[in-house]
Design an enzyme around this catalytic site. Structure first.
Site, PDB file in Angstrom:
ATOM      1  N   SER A  29       0.896  -1.123   0.008  1.00 12.26           N
ATOM      2  CA  SER A  29      -0.068  -0.132  -0.041  1.00 12.26           C
ATOM      3  C   SER A  29       0.835   1.306   0.156  1.00 12.26           C
ATOM      4  O   SER A  29       0.351   2.107  -0.597  1.00 12.26           O
ATOM      5  CB  SER A  29      -0.888  -0.051   1.279  1.00 12.26           C
ATOM      6  OG  SER A  29      -0.168  -0.136   2.458  1.00 12.26           O
ATOM      7  N   SER A  31       4.541   0.962  -0.388  1.00  7.26           N
ATOM      8  CA  SER A  31       6.081   0.560  -0.758  1.00  7.26           C
ATOM      9  C   SER A  31       6.125  -0.226  -2.033  1.00  7.26           C
ATOM     10  O   SER A  31       5.069  -1.001  -2.523  1.00  7.26           O
ATOM     11  CB  SER A  31       6.710  -0.114   0.267  1.00  7.26           C
ATOM     12  OG  SER A  31       5.972  -1.555   0.711  1.00  7.26           O
ATOM     13  N   LYS A  48      13.396  -2.455  -0.841  1.00 12.07           N
ATOM     14  CA  LYS A  48      12.079  -2.061  -0.475  1.00 12.07           C
ATOM     15  C   LYS A  48      12.110  -0.430  -0.486  1.00 12.07           C
ATOM     16  O   LYS A  48      12.895   0.196   0.387  1.00 12.07           O
ATOM     17  CB  LYS A  48      11.568  -2.668   0.999  1.00 12.07           C
ATOM     18  CG  LYS A  48      10.202  -2.417   1.162  1.00 12.07           C
ATOM     19  CD  LYS A  48       9.748  -3.133   2.516  1.00 12.07           C
ATOM     20  CE  LYS A  48       8.269  -2.585   2.883  1.00 12.07           C
ATOM     21  NZ  LYS A  48       7.880  -3.601   4.084  1.00 12.07           N
ATOM     22  N   TYR A  99      17.689 -11.133  -1.244  1.00 13.75           N
ATOM     23  CA  TYR A  99      17.039 -11.455  -2.274  1.00 13.75           C
ATOM     24  C   TYR A  99      16.680 -12.821  -2.494  1.00 13.75           C
ATOM     25  O   TYR A  99      17.472 -13.701  -2.364  1.00 13.75           O
ATOM     26  CB  TYR A  99      17.540 -10.850  -3.682  1.00 13.75           C
ATOM     27  CG  TYR A  99      16.885 -11.517  -4.951  1.00 13.75           C
ATOM     28  CD1 TYR A  99      15.611 -10.737  -5.117  1.00 13.75           C
ATOM     29  CD2 TYR A  99      17.661 -12.037  -5.914  1.00 13.75           C
ATOM     30  CE1 TYR A  99      14.995 -11.430  -6.460  1.00 13.75           C
ATOM     31  CE2 TYR A  99      16.921 -12.545  -7.108  1.00 13.75           C
ATOM     32  CZ  TYR A  99      15.717 -12.118  -7.287  1.00 13.75           C
ATOM     33  OH  TYR A  99      14.978 -12.464  -8.358  1.00 13.75           O
ATOM     34  N   ASP A 143       2.130 -11.456  11.813  1.00  9.25           N
ATOM     35  CA  ASP A 143       1.650 -11.448  10.578  1.00  9.25           C
ATOM     36  C   ASP A 143       2.249 -12.562  10.111  1.00  9.25           C
ATOM     37  O   ASP A 143       2.549 -12.589   8.729  1.00  9.25           O
ATOM     38  CB  ASP A 143       1.804 -10.272   9.953  1.00  9.25           C
ATOM     39  CG  ASP A 143       0.693 -10.306   8.757  1.00  9.25           C
ATOM     40  OD1 ASP A 143      -0.083 -11.014   8.679  1.00  9.25           O
ATOM     41  OD2 ASP A 143       1.047  -9.275   7.698  1.00  9.25           O
ATOM     42  N   GLU A 147       2.611 -16.170   2.543  1.00 11.31           N
ATOM     43  CA  GLU A 147       2.966 -15.041   1.737  1.00 11.31           C
ATOM     44  C   GLU A 147       4.177 -14.348   2.256  1.00 11.31           C
ATOM     45  O   GLU A 147       5.155 -13.885   1.585  1.00 11.31           O
ATOM     46  CB  GLU A 147       2.007 -14.150   1.422  1.00 11.31           C
ATOM     47  CG  GLU A 147       0.844 -14.520   0.727  1.00 11.31           C
ATOM     48  CD  GLU A 147      -0.258 -15.031   1.732  1.00 11.31           C
ATOM     49  OE1 GLU A 147      -1.470 -14.495   1.507  1.00 11.31           O
ATOM     50  OE2 GLU A 147      -0.130 -15.620   2.648  1.00 11.31           O
ATOM     51  N   ASP A 161       8.598  -9.256   6.240  1.00  7.90           N
ATOM     52  CA  ASP A 161       7.405  -8.248   6.460  1.00  7.90           C
ATOM     53  C   ASP A 161       7.277  -8.491   7.826  1.00  7.90           C
ATOM     54  O   ASP A 161       6.199  -8.866   8.361  1.00  7.90           O
ATOM     55  CB  ASP A 161       6.323  -8.802   5.623  1.00  7.90           C
ATOM     56  CG  ASP A 161       5.164  -7.550   5.680  1.00  7.90           C
ATOM     57  OD1 ASP A 161       5.438  -6.828   6.496  1.00  7.90           O
ATOM     58  OD2 ASP A 161       3.892  -7.995   5.146  1.00  7.90           O
TER      59      ASP A 161
END
Length: 334
Positions: A29, A31, A48, A99, A143, A147, A161
C-alpha cells in the site's frame, strides 16, 4: 546479543546510486520492492522503497520505524531476510534486503494443491527454529503466513514483512511482574494498544480482539500454516471476512475425518484460545516441548534440529523470480 542500535551502526551507508534497479518484484500500500544489483559487488538485493508521503498520510510512520528496528535486531538470523543497508532521500526510504529468487511458500502450496507429510514436517521444523530465534531476540512477528515466508536459493525459509511485529525487552515481561492474580488465580496479561493486522485466516484471536501481546500469537499462526500446507486449504473459512473472524475468535474449526492423527494432535495443541496454553510457550514448556512433539520425533522421521539448513530441502525450486538479468538501458529509473 547485539542491540538494535549496535547492529544498526554496522549497516553499510549506501545511496540509490550504489544500485542498479532492475525490475519491480512486489508492491504494497505504501511501498514497492525492486530487484537490484549492487554496482560495487555485483550482488543481488531486494530493495524495499517506502514512499514517505504515503507513510505519513496513512499514519504508518511508527510501523516503518519498528520494522527497521526489528530487522536490525535480526541481522544474521538464519531464517530471516537480512537488512543489508538502509538509506533515504527526500521522498523515499530504502531498505536493502536479502533477495529470495524462489518466491514464497504460498506459490508452492497453490501449485501442488498440498504438500506431502515429509515436506510439511521439514518446513514446519524450519518455522519452529525461526520462531525460536525470534523468541531469543524478544520479537513477535504477528503476521506469519505463507506469503511472508520466502524461499532462498537453496529453498530454505526466510521470514519477511515485520511491519506488524513487536519487540519486548529483556527486562519486560509479557505478563505483570508484581505477581498479581486475577479472580480465578491466573496471572493477568498486560493489555496494550493493539490493532488488527495481517490476514484473518492466520491472525491469532487475541490480535483480532486487541488483547494482550503474547509470543503464543505466532504459534497459533504456525498451526494455521501447517494445516494449509497439509490440505491446501485455510483452517478458518467463511463466505465473508466477518464469518472468518467469528470462527477465529471462537477457535471454531473442523478437521477432516481422515486427517493425520499426529498432525491433528499438534494442531489441537497450537490452536488454543488462550495464548499461554499453546504448545511452545514458556507456560507449556517452551520450544523444547514443541520440538519433542511426535510429529517431529516419530521414528523414522526424527527431525535433525540445528542441522536443517545443512539438509537438502524436499521441495524442488520452480518459481525463480528471474535469473540474473542482462544489464541494459531498460533498467528501472528511481
Amino acid at each position: 546479543m547485539a542491540t538494535a542500535n549496535s547492529t544498526a551502526s554496522r549497516i553499510p551507508k549506501k545511496t540509490v546510486k550504489d544500485f542498479k534497479f532492475i525490475k519491480e518484484i512486489g508492491s504494497g500500500s505504501y511501498s514497492t520492492v525492486f530487484l537490484t544489483i549492487e554496482s560495487a559487488t555485483n550482488r543481488e538485493f531486494a530493495i524495499k522503497a517506502v514512499r514517505k508521503d504515503l507513510v505519513t498520510k496513512e499514519k504508518k510512520t511508527s510501523q516503518v520505524v519498528r520494522e527497521k528496528d526489528i530487522l536490525a535486531r535480526l541481522t544474521n538470523c538464519n531464517y530471516v531476510v537480512n537488512l543489508y543497508c538502509a538509506f533515504q532521500d527526500d521522498k523515499t526510504l530504502y531498505f536493502g534486503l536479502t533477495y529470495c529468487p524462489n518466491g514464497d511458500l504460498l506459490q508452492y502450496i497453490n501449485d501442488s494443491g498440498h504438500f506431502t507429510e515429509e515436506i510439511v514436517r521439514f518446513y514446519s521444523a524450519e518455522l519452529v527454529e525461526a520462531l525460536e530465534q525470534l523468541q531469543n531476540r524478544h520479537i513477535i512477528h504477528r503476521d506469519l503466513k505463507p506469503e511472508n515466508i520466502l524461499l532462498s536459493d537453496d529453498m530454505h525459509i526466510q521470514l519477511t514483512d515485520f511491519g506488524s511485529g513487536v519487540i519486548y525487552d529483556n527486562s519486560e515481561s509479557l505478563f505483570q511482574t508484581d505477581n498479581s492474580k486475577s479472580v480465578d488465580g491466573e496471572r493477568k496479561s498486560i493489555k496494550r494498544t493493539n490493532s488488527f493486522v495481517g490476514t484473518a485466516q492466520f491472525v491469532a484471536p487475541e490480535i483480532l480482539k486487541r488483547g494482550a501481546i503474547h509470543v503464543g500469537s505466532d504459534l497459533w499462526s504456525l498451526g494455521c500454516i501447517i494445516y494449509q500446507m497439509t490440505t491446501g486449504k485455510h483452517l478458518f473459512r467463511g463466505g465473508h471476512e466477518y464469518d472468518i473472524i467469528n470462527s477465529v475468535v471462537r477457535a471454531s474449526y473442523k478437521l477432516p475425518d481422515d486427517f493425520s492423527p499426529v498432525i491433528r494432535d499438534l494442531l489441537q495443541k497450537l490452536i488454543r484460545l488462550e495464548p499461554s496454553e499453546r504448545l511452545g510457550t514458556q507456560e507449556t514448556g517452551g520450544m523444547k516441548k514443541l520440538k519433542e512433539h511426535a510429529f517431529f520425533s516419530e521414528f523414522p522421521h526424527d527431525t535433525k534440529w540445528g542441522q536443517l539448513l545443512n539438509q537438502r530441502s524436499p521441495l524442488e525450486a520452480k518459481h525463480k523470480l528471474s535469473s540474473r538479468p542482462q544489464i541494459s538501458d531498460d533498467e528501472v529509473n528511481i
